[in-house]
Design a protein around this motif. Structure first.
Motif, mmCIF file in Angstrom:
data_model
loop_
_atom_site.group_PDB
_atom_site.id
_atom_site.type_symbol
_atom_site.label_atom_id
_atom_site.label_comp_id
_atom_site.label_asym_id
_atom_site.label_seq_id
_atom_site.Cartn_x
_atom_site.Cartn_y
_atom_site.Cartn_z
ATOM 1 N N ARG A 35 37.431 94.979 -14.884
ATOM 2 C CA ARG A 35 37.829 96.011 -15.839
ATOM 3 C C ARG A 35 37.214 95.682 -17.198
ATOM 4 N NH1 ARG A 35 42.020 99.444 -15.360
ATOM 5 N NH2 ARG A 35 43.091 98.063 -13.901
ATOM 6 N N VAL A 36 36.622 96.686 -17.820
ATOM 7 C CA VAL A 36 36.031 96.525 -19.144
ATOM 8 C C VAL A 36 36.948 97.214 -20.158
ATOM 9 C CG1 VAL A 36 33.661 96.233 -18.339
ATOM 10 C CG2 VAL A 36 34.524 98.527 -18.741
ATOM 11 N N PRO A 37 36.738 96.988 -21.451
ATOM 12 C CA PRO A 37 37.658 97.505 -22.469
ATOM 13 C C PRO A 37 37.958 99.010 -22.389
ATOM 14 C CG PRO A 37 36.219 95.907 -23.475
ATOM 15 C CD PRO A 37 35.726 96.113 -22.061
ATOM 16 N N ASP A 38 37.031 99.813 -21.878
ATOM 17 C CA ASP A 38 37.303 101.253 -21.793
ATOM 18 C C ASP A 38 38.168 101.628 -20.588
ATOM 19 O OD1 ASP A 38 35.578 101.236 -19.598
ATOM 20 O OD2 ASP A 38 34.037 102.472 -20.533
ATOM 21 N N GLY A 39 38.629 100.613 -19.813
ATOM 22 C CA GLY A 39 39.510 100.862 -18.682
ATOM 23 C C GLY A 39 38.787 101.112 -17.377
ATOM 24 N N ARG A 40 37.488 101.254 -17.415
ATOM 25 C CA ARG A 40 36.700 101.459 -16.205
ATOM 26 C C ARG A 40 36.308 100.100 -15.632
ATOM 27 N NH1 ARG A 40 32.217 105.593 -17.558
ATOM 28 N NH2 ARG A 40 32.427 106.207 -15.393
ATOM 29 N N PHE A 41 35.576 100.116 -14.516
ATOM 30 C CA PHE A 41 35.178 98.876 -13.848
ATOM 31 C C PHE A 41 33.666 98.768 -13.788
ATOM 32 C CE2 PHE A 41 39.489 99.454 -12.573
ATOM 33 C CZ PHE A 41 39.988 98.180 -12.437
ATOM 34 N N GLN A 42 33.184 97.545 -14.036
ATOM 35 C CA GLN A 42 31.752 97.260 -14.020
ATOM 36 C C GLN A 42 31.498 96.162 -12.996
ATOM 37 O OE1 GLN A 42 30.260 96.407 -17.909
ATOM 38 N NE2 GLN A 42 28.199 95.985 -17.195
ATOM 39 N N MET A 43 30.411 96.307 -12.230
ATOM 40 C CA MET A 43 30.077 95.290 -11.232
ATOM 41 C C MET A 43 29.638 94.013 -11.939
ATOM 42 S SD MET A 43 27.367 95.399 -8.081
ATOM 43 C CE MET A 43 28.196 96.725 -7.243
ATOM 44 N N THR A 44 30.288 92.907 -11.588
ATOM 45 C CA THR A 44 29.935 91.621 -12.195
ATOM 46 C C THR A 44 29.313 90.671 -11.187
ATOM 47 O OG1 THR A 44 32.214 90.904 -11.869
ATOM 48 C CG2 THR A 44 31.633 91.739 -14.050
ATOM 49 N N ILE A 45 29.543 90.913 -9.903
ATOM 50 C CA ILE A 45 28.869 90.135 -8.861
ATOM 51 C C ILE A 45 28.242 91.139 -7.908
ATOM 52 C CG2 ILE A 45 29.097 88.500 -6.967
ATOM 53 C CD1 ILE A 45 31.351 87.169 -8.467
ATOM 54 N N LEU A 46 26.916 91.077 -7.808
ATOM 55 C CA LEU A 46 26.168 91.997 -6.953
ATOM 56 C C LEU A 46 26.531 91.794 -5.485
ATOM 57 C CD1 LEU A 46 22.657 91.601 -8.598
ATOM 58 C CD2 LEU A 46 24.197 93.553 -8.807
ATOM 59 N N PRO A 47 26.340 92.812 -4.645
ATOM 60 C CA PRO A 47 26.610 92.661 -3.219
ATOM 61 C C PRO A 47 25.915 91.424 -2.656
ATOM 62 C CG PRO A 47 26.192 94.946 -3.711
ATOM 63 C CD PRO A 47 25.891 94.169 -4.973
ATOM 64 N N ALA A 48 26.700 90.625 -1.942
ATOM 65 C CA ALA A 48 26.186 89.361 -1.418
ATOM 66 C C ALA A 48 26.935 88.979 -0.148
ATOM 67 C CB ALA A 48 26.366 88.249 -2.456
ATOM 68 N N LEU A 49 26.326 88.123 0.634
ATOM 69 C CA LEU A 49 26.989 87.565 1.799
ATOM 70 C C LEU A 49 28.071 86.599 1.317
ATOM 71 C CD1 LEU A 49 26.710 87.423 4.977
ATOM 72 C CD2 LEU A 49 25.577 85.234 4.567
ATOM 73 N N LEU A 50 29.190 86.594 2.023
ATOM 74 C CA LEU A 50 30.254 85.634 1.726
ATOM 75 C C LEU A 50 30.197 84.509 2.751
ATOM 76 C CD1 LEU A 50 33.144 88.172 1.087
ATOM 77 C CD2 LEU A 50 31.909 86.855 -0.627
ATOM 78 N N ILE A 51 30.185 83.287 2.273
ATOM 79 C CA ILE A 51 30.225 82.117 3.152
ATOM 80 C C ILE A 51 31.429 81.301 2.731
ATOM 81 C CG2 ILE A 51 29.072 79.981 3.859
ATOM 82 C CD1 ILE A 51 26.397 81.399 3.437
ATOM 83 N N ASP A 52 32.368 81.115 3.652
ATOM 84 C CA ASP A 52 33.632 80.423 3.354
ATOM 85 C C ASP A 52 34.319 81.036 2.140
ATOM 86 O OD1 ASP A 52 33.132 78.672 5.484
ATOM 87 O OD2 ASP A 52 32.120 77.222 4.193
ATOM 88 N N GLY A 53 34.255 82.361 2.030
ATOM 89 C CA GLY A 53 34.902 83.068 0.930
ATOM 90 C C GLY A 53 34.159 83.030 -0.390
ATOM 91 N N GLN A 54 33.011 82.348 -0.430
ATOM 92 C CA GLN A 54 32.225 82.235 -1.659
ATOM 93 C C GLN A 54 31.092 83.258 -1.672
ATOM 94 O OE1 GLN A 54 30.789 78.340 -2.941
ATOM 95 N NE2 GLN A 54 32.019 77.410 -1.323
ATOM 96 N N PHE A 55 30.866 83.846 -2.832
ATOM 97 C CA PHE A 55 29.697 84.702 -2.998
ATOM 98 C C PHE A 55 28.458 83.823 -2.962
ATOM 99 C CE2 PHE A 55 32.944 87.327 -5.049
ATOM 100 C CZ PHE A 55 32.692 88.547 -4.447
#
Length: 147
Positions: A43-63
């Motif tokens: 969430r950014v100050p204007d109340g909307r959402f911005q992508m902070t981690i690009l789509p990625a494979l998860l390994i053991d729950g880690q990006f």
């Protein structure tokens, strides 16, 4: 590549679960997962959402970050493990990326649709030049288990 400055209303992210995405939210951070892949929005100050981690494979729950070492692609975890990028994982990541773009109404351009985009690239393999030892170029420690 994603335009990470684009912002999304909460209502748009709420449409993801009916489309098969797992969505979890904690204190303004929304994690979206499907096909063992994920992305993160904040969430950014204007109340909307911005992508902070690009789509990625998860390994053991880690990006992970996709790394092209010049001779092979690897997934790099935050704890500095490198895992060979196998075709199935790359296919999952591409499918997740395409479905997330579609669900969010984000345009896909020709060059984005050609294949996997690496976040880290090391092509220079000339001895004595930066990149001659790809692991050291991206900060991977030698001797870690699971290489």
């Amino acid at each position: 590549m994603w335009n990470v400055t684009e912002r999304f209303d909460a209502a748009v992210l709420e449409t993801l679960p009916p489309k098969g995405f797992q969505v979890s939210s904690t204190r303004g951070v929304v994690r979206v997962e499907k096909y063992d892949c994920g992305a993160e929005f904040r969430r950014v100050p204007d109340g909307r959402f911005q992508m902070t981690i690009l789509p990625a494979l998860l390994i053991d729950g880690q990006f992970t970050r996709l790394w092209d070492a010049g001779y092979q692609k690897f997934f790099i975890t935050d704890d500095e493990r490198k895992v060979p990028a196998l075709a199935r994982a790359l296919q999952q990541m591409r499918k997740f990326n395409e479905e997330l773009r579609s669900a969010l109404g984000v345009s896909t351009y020709y060059n984005d649709a050609l294949g996997s985009t690496c976040q880290v690239t090391t092509y220079d393999r000339v001895q004595g030049e930066p990149g001659d030892v790809p692991d050291s170029t991206v900060g991977i420690k030698s001797g870690n288990k699971n290489h």
